[in-house]
Design a protein around this motif. Sequence first.
Motif, PDB file in Angstrom:
ATOM      1  N   PHE A   8       0.844  -1.194   0.000  1.00 42.06           N
ATOM      2  CA  PHE A   8       0.000   0.000   0.000  1.00 42.06           C
ATOM      3  C   PHE A   8       0.883   1.249   0.000  1.00 42.06           C
ATOM      4  O   PHE A   8       1.878   1.313   0.719  1.00 42.06           O
ATOM      5  CB  PHE A   8      -0.922   0.001   1.219  1.00 42.06           C
ATOM      6  N   LYS A   9       0.483   2.233  -0.790  1.00 44.56           N
ATOM      7  CA  LYS A   9       1.259   3.461  -0.939  1.00 44.56           C
ATOM      8  C   LYS A   9       0.602   4.611  -0.178  1.00 44.56           C
ATOM      9  O   LYS A   9      -0.620   4.657  -0.032  1.00 44.56           O
ATOM     10  CB  LYS A   9       1.386   3.813  -2.421  1.00 44.56           C
ATOM     11  N   GLY A  10       1.451   5.566   0.255  1.00 44.47           N
ATOM     12  CA  GLY A  10       0.948   6.727   0.969  1.00 44.47           C
ATOM     13  C   GLY A  10       1.361   6.714   2.427  1.00 44.47           C
ATOM     14  O   GLY A  10       2.094   5.835   2.889  1.00 44.47           O
ATOM     15  N   SER A  11       0.872   7.695   3.179  1.00 48.03           N
ATOM     16  CA  SER A  11       1.173   7.784   4.604  1.00 48.03           C
ATOM     17  C   SER A  11       0.455   6.670   5.361  1.00 48.03           C
ATOM     18  O   SER A  11      -0.431   6.000   4.825  1.00 48.03           O
ATOM     19  CB  SER A  11       0.726   9.143   5.150  1.00 48.03           C
ATOM     20  N   MET A  12       0.823   6.488   6.620  1.00 47.81           N
ATOM     21  CA  MET A  12       0.182   5.461   7.426  1.00 47.81           C
ATOM     22  C   MET A  12      -1.334   5.664   7.489  1.00 47.81           C
ATOM     23  O   MET A  12      -2.120   4.721   7.339  1.00 47.81           O
ATOM     24  CB  MET A  12       0.764   5.457   8.844  1.00 47.81           C
ATOM     25  N   ASN A  13      -1.764   6.906   7.706  1.00 51.40           N
ATOM     26  CA  ASN A  13      -3.199   7.173   7.781  1.00 51.40           C
ATOM     27  C   ASN A  13      -3.891   6.903   6.457  1.00 51.40           C
ATOM     28  O   ASN A  13      -5.029   6.412   6.420  1.00 51.40           O
ATOM     29  CB  ASN A  13      -3.447   8.614   8.226  1.00 51.40           C
ATOM     30  N   GLN A  14      -3.230   7.215   5.355  1.00 56.84           N
ATOM     31  CA  GLN A  14      -3.797   6.934   4.043  1.00 56.84           C
ATOM     32  C   GLN A  14      -3.901   5.426   3.788  1.00 56.84           C
ATOM     33  O   GLN A  14      -4.853   4.952   3.170  1.00 56.84           O
ATOM     34  CB  GLN A  14      -2.956   7.609   2.957  1.00 56.84           C
ATOM     35  N   ILE A  15      -2.932   4.681   4.302  1.00 57.35           N
ATOM     36  CA  ILE A  15      -2.960   3.223   4.142  1.00 57.35           C
ATOM     37  C   ILE A  15      -4.106   2.625   4.951  1.00 57.35           C
ATOM     38  O   ILE A  15      -4.855   1.774   4.457  1.00 57.35           O
ATOM     39  CB  ILE A  15      -1.603   2.622   4.550  1.00 57.35           C
ATOM     40  N   TYR A  16      -4.263   3.065   6.206  1.00 57.01           N
ATOM     41  CA  TYR A  16      -5.404   2.592   7.007  1.00 57.01           C
ATOM     42  C   TYR A  16      -6.724   2.888   6.281  1.00 57.01           C
ATOM     43  O   TYR A  16      -7.636   2.049   6.254  1.00 57.01           O
ATOM     44  CB  TYR A  16      -5.425   3.269   8.372  1.00 57.01           C
ATOM     45  N   LYS A  17      -6.814   4.071   5.709  1.00 56.66           N
ATOM     46  CA  LYS A  17      -8.038   4.455   5.001  1.00 56.66           C
ATOM     47  C   LYS A  17      -8.289   3.544   3.806  1.00 56.66           C
ATOM     48  O   LYS A  17      -9.422   3.079   3.591  1.00 56.66           O
ATOM     49  CB  LYS A  17      -7.915   5.910   4.529  1.00 56.66           C
TER      50      LYS A  17
END
Length: 419
Positions: free
Chosen positions: A370-379
């Motif tokens: 998964f790409k992006g920040s941690m919060n973006q990955i959780y989302k």
Amino acid sequence: MEKSYTLSEVAHLLSVSKETLRRWDVTGRLAPIRLPNNYRRYTLESLKNFEASKFLFDPSEENEFQFRPIRPFSVVELFAGAGGLALGLEKAGLHCHTLNELDHWACETLRANRPHWRVIEGDVSHVSFSDHQGKIDVVTGGFPCQAFSYAGKKRGLEDARGTLFYEFARVVKEIQPLICVGENVRGLCTHDNGKTLAGMKDILDDLGYDVIPPQILKAIFYQVPQKRERLLLVGLKKDLGLKFSYPKPHNEVYSLKHALKAGPLYDCDVPLASGQAYPLRKQQIMSMVPAGGYWRDLPLDVQKEYMLKSFYLGGGKTGMARRIHWDEPCLTLTTSPAQKQTERCHPEETRPFTTREYARIQTFPDDWQFKGSMNQIYKQIGNAVPVNLAHAMGKQLIKTLNEYYIAQELRQRFYDDPN
């Protein structure tokens, strides 16, 4: 040891409330095994007289050949997210021809894992699919649930303008696939007193599709260790003899330990990964909650401190300060594992699930990055369709398409040689 199920699992299996099961316990209709702390477990034998549990006792195996594509079948997916639905359909044997998604980091996830997929990033309302007409077998899309005023047969598709269902229906109209599949939250069934769903069905009917009765699929019945529910809306192009059946439940319900430990779902324990952490006071409070417990398991003064005004309101609020038990399926994942209303705490360590644990609970393979920040990955993970649920649906789509094309070939042979 004889197979047994928790109170929560049986409530899902029989589609009744936990309160109903407790009442049946008192009346003797369904007696559980009593464990310490008044926990209940139900044996397989005790469930045999309930129609909803028959699949648990069915040893028959479906013929897997009917789920193997006899030719390449193609899919266009809208609102593709991080690829849970597309990956499940691919796993079943469908070819993901084109995917559309607005979120940049979700698109980066799709491109990183499947460079050969055609990913169109951007607002679906700005994308034309007219050049796909007659070339695609299935159009899928998890459009958000938005109300619209439907005026019967007067304006048809135009009534839904301004909603993302309109875009889904527009693409179906442009492509004219054999099958269209919309997926949504179960709340769509009752949204605007059922008028929204009725309008959607009527619009697809106007576009030339027979909409089979929508069904809520519970992910725990499809090899997903999570109590997630998705509403499926399936349309079949009219007058072609297409027939579709929803997937049969799997006869095993998987728990959190099947997601995070080596077993039937994964051949190794979950890999280490980054994850959110609790603030100090919240960590102290969550450390008091036992596995399978929630805020009501806290000391009374801590309950009041943590719940604030919610302490005095009605309702169970069972997602608050919730620690998941190894032996139960996880509660539905959200876009954040540490929100106060929807905690998803690890059964042993006092912390939220990591991003990779999140991915496993959604049945993504460990090599799906998964790409992006941690919060973006959780989302991305929290919004996804569980891969194994999508796989079960994909197999049924292949079965439908196989039967259609086989019938087409037989008819053609008859016309070519009526003798």
